[in-house]
Enzyme design. Sequence first.
Site, PDB file in Angstrom:
ATOM      1  N   CYS A 274       0.816  -1.232   0.000  1.00  0.00           N
ATOM      2  CA  CYS A 274       0.000   0.000   0.000  1.00  0.00           C
ATOM      3  C   CYS A 274       0.842   1.272   0.000  1.00  0.00           C
ATOM      4  O   CYS A 274       0.620   2.174  -0.807  1.00  0.00           O
ATOM      5  CB  CYS A 274      -0.975  -0.013   1.176  1.00  0.00           C
ATOM      6  SG  CYS A 274      -0.220   0.111   2.819  1.00  0.00           S
ATOM      7  N   HIS A 322      -2.664   1.325   6.964  1.00  0.00           N
ATOM      8  CA  HIS A 322      -3.015   1.238   5.539  1.00  0.00           C
ATOM      9  C   HIS A 322      -3.135   2.641   4.964  1.00  0.00           C
ATOM     10  O   HIS A 322      -3.527   3.590   5.663  1.00  0.00           O
ATOM     11  CB  HIS A 322      -4.318   0.474   5.349  1.00  0.00           C
ATOM     12  CG  HIS A 322      -4.606   0.134   3.912  1.00  0.00           C
ATOM     13  ND1 HIS A 322      -3.857  -0.774   3.189  1.00  0.00           N
ATOM     14  CD2 HIS A 322      -5.551   0.592   3.047  1.00  0.00           C
ATOM     15  CE1 HIS A 322      -4.321  -0.862   1.954  1.00  0.00           C
ATOM     16  NE2 HIS A 322      -5.362  -0.041   1.852  1.00  0.00           N
ATOM     17  N   HIS A 334      -5.758   1.879  -4.361  1.00  0.00           N
ATOM     18  CA  HIS A 334      -4.864   1.343  -3.333  1.00  0.00           C
ATOM     19  C   HIS A 334      -4.441  -0.084  -3.673  1.00  0.00           C
ATOM     20  O   HIS A 334      -5.019  -0.741  -4.537  1.00  0.00           O
ATOM     21  CB  HIS A 334      -5.532   1.390  -1.954  1.00  0.00           C
ATOM     22  CG  HIS A 334      -6.656   0.414  -1.756  1.00  0.00           C
ATOM     23  ND1 HIS A 334      -6.933  -0.174  -0.546  1.00  0.00           N
ATOM     24  CD2 HIS A 334      -7.583  -0.092  -2.619  1.00  0.00           C
ATOM     25  CE1 HIS A 334      -7.971  -0.985  -0.657  1.00  0.00           C
ATOM     26  NE2 HIS A 334      -8.383  -0.945  -1.902  1.00  0.00           N
TER      27      HIS A 334
END
Length: 360
Positions: A274, A322, A334
């Site tokens: 990520c 994240h 993402h």
Amino acid sequence: MGSGKRTLTTAAIALVCAVTVLTAPGAAYASPGRPTPTPNPSGRAVPAADKDLDAVRIRLEKLYHDAAVATDEYNAAEEQTKKQSAQIVELAREIVKGRQKLTDLKDRAGAAARAQYRGGGLPPEVRLWLSDDPQQFLDAAGTVREGEHATEGLLTELTRTQEDLKQYARDAADQWQGLEANRKAKAEAKKKVEKQIAAAEKLQSRLKKQEQERLEQLEQQAALQAQTAWLDSGILKEIKSKASEEGRKAVQFATDQIGKPYVWGAEGPKSYDCSGLTSQAWLAAGSPIPRTSQEQWKQLKHVAVKDMRPGDLIIYFDDASHVAMYVGDGAIIHAPRPGRTVTIAGAGSMPILGVVRPDA
């Protein structure tokens, strides 16, 4: 990758968000300890099989979340290792230069000392009395004093260079210790990541094909429910900012990576995690940012959700484990987790910690 993917427009994002992308595989995340409930608008009892699968979904989310945390630890240790290695190389260069300078200073100091010795002998007042040209003697005496001062300067510089070399050596030793500590931290984080992913894969492997398909549907439903609740808050009516030039470049880069696999610790060009995706997108836009989602949260400027614009980064979960890039119209791009690919999802499909702006 097709040209259509590389020319993703805001209108296309809006359409995808409104119709299908909010339920794309890989969009489902839940806050650790606060599992996203599966929607049941009909009010009918949820089948026992779905309850069991929902428990599996929650367990998988926890495992992958823990893997994401460990991945951030690994990436942070990797970044520190790179920095410390570069610092050690630079210190080694300084030590080599310092030693060369020290040798040169010693040679010059020795030559000055020998010259002074050869010019010694009778006291200055005797040499003045014996001199045929007193002015010439005084001029020469001034030159000698200048030479003595120069020699003193050489000795001072020599001493300072020796101290510098000692400090370089101490700094290098400290960097080596830090390097070893980060190597151990990286190895430990790697074990954690692999352990969590292995447990998740083992859990999934026990499911039959039909159960896996149903599990995917439950993930999609959970993500859709979270996104719908976020949109129902009216937040999109408040988000009106346009992307900066750098923001557009970052969004374009992220868009071009759609479909590439998630691999923990990866930062392109064939796969990403990520924060590897977001950091490389902004590097391509001309603004280098920290490598990990936690450091992106710590170091970049915070902006209110209502003020975010395409290119800004949305940080998720209380532990900032994240990160995704906002691309407009309630959507993000993402790299979700192992087993998934870089994709578009709803910005509200995971619990938002906050928003940061790389080009503030």
